[in-house]
Design a protein around this motif. Structure first.
Motif, PDB file in Angstrom:
ATOM      1  N   GLN A  43      42.664  25.555  67.069  1.00  0.00           N
ATOM      2  CA  GLN A  43      43.765  25.410  68.018  1.00  0.00           C
ATOM      3  C   GLN A  43      45.111  25.121  67.345  1.00  0.00           C
ATOM      4  O   GLN A  43      46.169  25.446  67.892  1.00  0.00           O
ATOM      5  CB  GLN A  43      43.450  24.308  69.025  1.00  0.00           C
ATOM      6  N   ASP A  44      45.098  24.537  66.142  1.00  0.00           N
ATOM      7  CA  ASP A  44      46.362  24.241  65.459  1.00  0.00           C
ATOM      8  C   ASP A  44      47.187  25.498  65.195  1.00  0.00           C
ATOM      9  O   ASP A  44      48.422  25.425  65.096  1.00  0.00           O
ATOM     10  CB  ASP A  44      46.103  23.513  64.138  1.00  0.00           C
ATOM     11  N   VAL A  45      46.516  26.630  65.060  1.00  0.00           N
ATOM     12  CA  VAL A  45      47.232  27.890  64.830  1.00  0.00           C
ATOM     13  C   VAL A  45      48.229  28.160  65.955  1.00  0.00           C
ATOM     14  O   VAL A  45      49.331  28.679  65.722  1.00  0.00           O
ATOM     15  CB  VAL A  45      46.213  29.058  64.709  1.00  0.00           C
ATOM     16  N   LEU A  46      47.880  27.793  67.176  1.00  0.00           N
ATOM     17  CA  LEU A  46      48.725  28.074  68.333  1.00  0.00           C
ATOM     18  C   LEU A  46      50.005  27.255  68.333  1.00  0.00           C
ATOM     19  O   LEU A  46      50.963  27.589  69.042  1.00  0.00           O
ATOM     20  CB  LEU A  46      47.948  27.813  69.629  1.00  0.00           C
ATOM     21  N   PHE A  47      50.033  26.192  67.540  1.00  0.00           N
ATOM     22  CA  PHE A  47      51.192  25.306  67.515  1.00  0.00           C
ATOM     23  C   PHE A  47      51.937  25.357  66.181  1.00  0.00           C
ATOM     24  O   PHE A  47      52.749  24.483  65.880  1.00  0.00           O
ATOM     25  CB  PHE A  47      50.743  23.871  67.817  1.00  0.00           C
TER      26      PHE A  47
END
Length: 398
Positions: A43-47
């Motif tokens: 999920q860190d990729v999205l931010f």
């Protein structure tokens, strides 16, 4: 004049491709927990943050690659809609049969600008390849996920798994973010890594367990809806394929193979319905084919040792000790124009590996002070399969 295909006018298949190994399903069934863990890890990729490293473990056919393909497609699509997300670049590579230099070189060549010359095969080392990889990563920028399949087959996984995750911390890159998705068939792979690599990775581990019969039925029913003409495949045949696979390996690929090959048996015999008997007969054909593939996957000397043991089996000389096997193995290697392994320990290491892979049965013998302790080996499969497979390999390579 009629030809050999003129009488073939009907088929029981509507879309046979959904029963092949290359088929990528749009919907992933019976892996909800693994998908949820995967999504949290990435999920860190999205931010626009540095991605976590993720490692997937499980035997072949348990959905690791299919889930990864699905997750990468979904992540790529979602990241394109997020303002905070950097440009996402996903690089997939399989390590089977490749050295570390070959892997890094291939990654470099994929990143080089159009029209640039490939990174040379000779004259430069692995360190040079890493330097060029870092140069290209910063030239492109954004977030880069390296999906590394069969990483347990890589000769120097420690170096790769130390270099890439620490590339930013070690000032090798400044304009890009890097994460690793490692896929391994070996549940114990992490234990083989050096302590500094384990500390560096800080990865999320996702373990893929074998499917049970109910889960395999769900997968097969979904495939069968698309694969067959309506009414062709009995539900009992689907249940049979699922049960046989669950009893053996819990492997979706195996269950799908049972269904596909059973259907081919039915069609070849002119039957318009796939029933339990077709699946049962398919089991022998599938298992024989999988054994042949497993033999082909062994190293050259591993195959020579198997050929030697098959020779001893056909001469009723098994079980045999490693020294006896070594003598026949040397003859086999010589016959193929290869230099045999020079030490008994090397042969014993191969025998141990072949035992672990299920090719051999190993008996421990204890003769006390007079004879000591030692192992004897015998085959756990039909020696004719080894002989026939080796003959085909030799014919294809000659």
């Amino acid at each position: 004049m009629s030809g050999p295909f003129s009488n073939i006018t009907e088929t029981i298949f509507a879309d046979k491709s959904v029963l092949t190994e290359s088929y990528q399903p749009e919907t992933i069934l019976e892996r909800d927990e693994e998908i949820e863990a995967y999504s949290h890890a990435l999920q860190d990729v999205l931010f626009g943050r540095e991605p976590e490293n993720v490692f997937l473990y499980g035997k072949a056919g348990l959905g690791k690659t299919a889930v990864t393909e699905y997750m990468m497609d979904e992540l790529r699509e979602e990241a394109a809609t997020r303002e905070q997300a950097d440009d996402l670049h996903i690089h997939q590579i399989n390590c089977n049969g490749r050295t570390l230099f070959m892997v890094v070189r291939q990654l470099v060549n994929r990143l080089l600008p159009e029209g640039a010359s490939d990174f040379p095969k000779r004259g430069l080392g692995t360190g040079d390849a890493f330097d060029e990889l870092y140069t290209q990563l910063d030239r492109i920028g954004g977030t880069h996920l390296f999906v590394i399949d069969e990483i347990d087959h890589l000769d120097d996984a420690n170096t790769l798994l130390y270099e890439l995750p620490r590339a930013r911390a070690n000032d090798h890159i400044s304009e890009s973010l890097v994460g690793i998705v490692g896929i391994s068939n070996d549940y114990t792979f992490r234990q083989s890594l050096s302590p500094k690599v384990k500390d560096t990775l800080m990865e999320t581990e996702i373990s893929f367990s074998p499917y049970d019969a109910g889960e395999l039925q769900t997968i097969l029913r979904h495939r069968a809806e698309t694969a067959f003409v309506d009414g062709v495949c009995d539900q009992s045949a689907i249940a049979k394929a699922a049960a046989l696979a669950a009893q053996d390996m819990g492997n979706a690929r195996q269950a799908i193979d049972f269904l596909r090959v059973g259907s081919e048996v039915a069609e070849r015999e002119g039957d318009r319905h796939v029933i339990d008997d077709h699946i049962e007969r398919a089991r022998t054909l599938v298992q024989r084919g999988r054994l042949q593939n497993k033999i082909r996957d062994q190293t050259q000397h591993g195959q020579y040792i198997l050929e030697a043991i098959a020779t001893l089996a056909k001469e009723n000389e098994l079980p045999a000790r490693s020294k006896e096997i070594q003598t026949v193995y040397e003859t086999v290697a010589d016959a193929h124009g290869a230099s045999p392994l020079t030490t008994l320990k090397s042969v014993q290491d191969h025998l141990s590996d072949l035992h672990m892979l299920g090719f051999l049965i190993r008996h421990e013998q204890n003769q006390g002070r007079s004879g000591g302790q030692y192992y004897e080996y015998e085959l756990d499969l039909d020696p004719d399969i080894i002989v026939q497979t080796r003959q085909k390999i030799v014919e294809q390579t000659s």
